[in-house]
Every structure is written in C-alpha cells, then in structure tokens.
Design an enzyme around this catalytic site. Structure first.
Site, PDB file in Angstrom:
ATOM      1  N   TYR A   1       1.272  -0.731   0.415  1.00  0.00           N
ATOM      2  CA  TYR A   1      -0.238  -0.357  -0.395  1.00  0.00           C
ATOM      3  C   TYR A   1       1.179   1.068   0.017  1.00  0.00           C
ATOM      4  O   TYR A   1       1.086   1.583   0.506  1.00  0.00           O
ATOM      5  CB  TYR A   1      -0.883   0.218   1.489  1.00  0.00           C
TER       6      TYR A   1
ATOM      7  N   TYR B   1      -5.217   5.982  -7.490  1.00  0.00           N
ATOM      8  CA  TYR B   1      -5.585   5.569  -6.334  1.00  0.00           C
ATOM      9  C   TYR B   1      -7.108   5.002  -5.779  1.00  0.00           C
ATOM     10  O   TYR B   1      -7.935   5.664  -6.095  1.00  0.00           O
ATOM     11  CB  TYR B   1      -5.178   6.565  -4.663  1.00  0.00           C
TER      12      TYR B   1
END
Length: 383
Positions: free
Chosen positions: A287, A337
């Site tokens: 991440y 994103y």
C-alpha cells in the site's frame, strides 16, 4: 483453508481526474468488465462486498446487473486498510456456504467530486481521537504522515531526498502501463526534487494520487473457476490486524512510531495460515499512499532491516528484475488511488502471466493493505 477459494476475475474503468460519471456508474462498469474477464454471467453473483466508505448501493447495483439472488452483502471499515479484507471476507462467506460467487468492488470520485486528501480543520464530534491532533494543525493525511517521515530521516541520518527511489520506481512502472494515469509520462529525479513540498519532508510525488475510477474482483470456488475463461489466483491466506495504540495515520502514542504493529501482526498471521512469509513471495503489492510508509512496511515485513528500506529501493530491489518486484502496475503513486484494489488486480495479472510489467516465474504474490491504519493482507498463489 478447508475449501479452495480463488480470485477469478478483475475489471477496471479508466482512471482519470474527471470521469464525468457517478461512482455508481463507475462501479457497474468495473463489475461488468470483471464478469466479462472471468466469463461468468451476472445471474451467478450471489454476494457483494465493498468498503464502509463506498457510497454506492448493493441493491442498486444488483438491479443494474440483473443478479437473480443476493444472499450475502457486507462492508469492511478503515478505508485502504480494508482492501485485502474485502477479498478475505468474500472467501469466508464462500467457505461458510452463504455465497458461491462474490463480487468485491470499490468506486471513487476523489479527484473530481471531493478532494480525498484535503482533510478537516474542525473534525466532527464522532471523529474520536482525531481531535487530539487535528486542532493543532495536523488536518490532512500528508501532515500526519509528515511527522513520522521526519522522525525516520532523523533517526537514520538520511537526507530529505531519501524517499525518491520509491516515487521513481513507481513512475517507471506506470510509464509502461497503458491503464495508468501517468502512462508514458516519465518522472526524472530533478523533477521529483523540484516538486513542491506538501508537508515536509513529503514532496508532491511522495503522495498518492486522487483518482476517479473503480475496480471489481470476482471471488469464487476453485471448482467453479476451472470452467471459467482465464486462470485464477488461489487465496493461500488472508489476514486482518489492528495495533493497540492505533489512530489512523498518526501512531504518535505508540512506544516507537517507526514500528507498525498492525503490519508485523499481519506477517505472523499469514505465516500461521500458509507457512509463508511476505519475502517468500515472488512479487509484492504494498500500500503506497505515502512513500515513507512504504519504507516502514518493507522493514516491518522483513524485506530488509530497520533503516535500510530507502537504500534497498535505491539499489533496484523493487524493479521488475530486482529481488522483490513491487507494485508493478505503478501503484497508488503511478497508476491510480483506489484503496488498494488495483494492487490485488495486479497480483492476479502477475499470477496469470499477463501483467504489463511481467515478473518471470511467479508462483506467489504478497499483497498488503496496511500502514498506520488497521490493515489486511493476502498471500495469493497459483491454482
């Protein structure tokens, strides 16, 4: 893992800064693409899982798709920390017998509808512990991470440009990925260094994008997947974990703010389930909302020693021919994103052998949705 469960399909929309479509429409587009990728009809879908932060409606999506039955629907909290958990929850639903084929999705208009990273100067009363630091100026995610990022540099005697290799590596992958927002738009070191400070030491390219788009995944049984259009990825292990003194993106009350207990806990859970550590995988999807937290994840997950992550990246270990190729689609920094969902899709493509930046001889991929929030992780392998 009493019953083999797999990820059998992935679908995405285009990724942009102004989609001109609602999040509902984006979600439906991604799910339709996912079902087409797998070669399965909407009539078979009997479960849906998304994020508590997702503003779309499962009932509305069911009506749009024409799903005949919807036996299971649930949501996972903690934003990006729940990315891998959505797949884990789908797998549990299938093993429990309450669903057979589950669609997992996330739709966002965080570039055109609302600036996701803008933060709040006056948090609402229900925001809980955020009130302890927001009122002192730490109103945005970047500001909160900036404190941890500065502590890391000071602790290990590093310069302000130490995080550059993470941004440059992500962009190098995105440049060759037609789906990425930064496709064919390379980033030089000079451009990185001249980009504006967002919250020092974070520069513009140390921060993830704000994107419009959607991603959907199909989770089903290995038995059903054998008759589908493409190869599937077996879910070898799935984990969730939260730290004791955890506040989103602000670990200031922990004994050491450079440790991520939620991440190290994920590592141990995966090892217990499948006997593999993250570094045993052939590629990793971490991440990457902020580059300093990529550094901390690499260290907490055992890819390198404490204080060595920036040098680890600078030496090319995260490149496609490195010892641990990472975020080969460009990640949040280079592609889009979508709360970690693109990372899971890329893991599936790597295991299928159809990734744009394909790693050779991939048998297992580690995926993490973590770093300064209650997190989740997956270990995926060949079926």
């Amino acid at each position: 893992m009493a019953q083999d469960v797999v990820i059998a399909g992935v679908g995405t929309t285009d990724f942009s800064k102004n989609s001109k479509r609602s999040e509902h429409q984006l979600a439906v587009e991604a799910i339709v693409a996912c079902l087409d990728d797998a070669g399965i009809g909407a009539s078979e879908i009997d479960g849906m899982i998304t994020f508590t932060m997702d503003e779309t409606s499962e009932v509305d999506i069911r009506r749009e798709l024409g799903c005949e039955s919807l036996h299971h629907f649930s949501r996972v909290p903690f934003g990006g920390g729940g990315g891998c958990a959505t797949v884990g929850h789908a797998a549990m639903a299938i093993r429990a017998g309450v669903a057979h084929s589950v669609v997992v999705y996330r739709a966002l208009n965080t570039a055109s509808r609302v600036r996701f990273g803008s933060g709040q100067l006056t948090p609402p009363p229900e925001s809980g512990d955020q009130r302890w630091f927001t009122n002192f100026g730490l109103a945005t995610p970047a500001a909160r991470v900036g404190i941890t990022a500065r502590r890391y540099l000071e602790t290990y005697g590093l310069d302000d440009d130490a995080y550059a290799p993470f941004a440059l590596t992500a962009r190098a992958y995105a440049v060759t990925n037609p789906a990425a927002y930064y496709y064919n738009r390379p980033l030089s070191r000079d451009e990185y260094l001249s980009s504006p400070w967002i919250s020092r030491p974070l520069r513009r390219f140390d921060c993830c994008q704000e994107s419009d788009g959607a991603v959907a995944l199909l989770v089903t049984t290995a038995e059903r997947a054998r008759d589908l259009r493409k190869k599937s990825a077996k879910i070898l292990a799935s984990a969730q974990n939260a730290g004791l003194e955890q506040i989103g993106l602000a670990q200031y009350w922990c004994e050491d703010i450079l440790k991520l207990p939620e991440v190290s806990g994920l590592k141990e859970q995966l090892r217990k389930q499948c006997g593999m550590a993250p570094r045993d995988a052939d590629a990793a999807m971490l991440y990457d909302h902020f580059t300093p937290l990529v550094a901390l994840q690499l260290e907490q997950l055992g890819f390198c020693q404490d204080g060595e992550a920036t040098e680890f990246a600078a030496r090319g270990h995260l490149g496609v021919d490195g010892s641990m190729p990472m975020n080969t689609h460009g990640g949040h920094l280079g592609e889009a994103y979508l709360h970690g969902m693109t990372h899971i899709g890329e893991a599936l493509r790597q295991l299928r052998g159809e990734a744009v930046n394909q790693v050779s001889d991939v048998s297992a991929v580690f995926v993490a949705s973590a770093a300064s929030t209650p997190g989740s992780a997956l270990m995926l392998g060949q079926l």
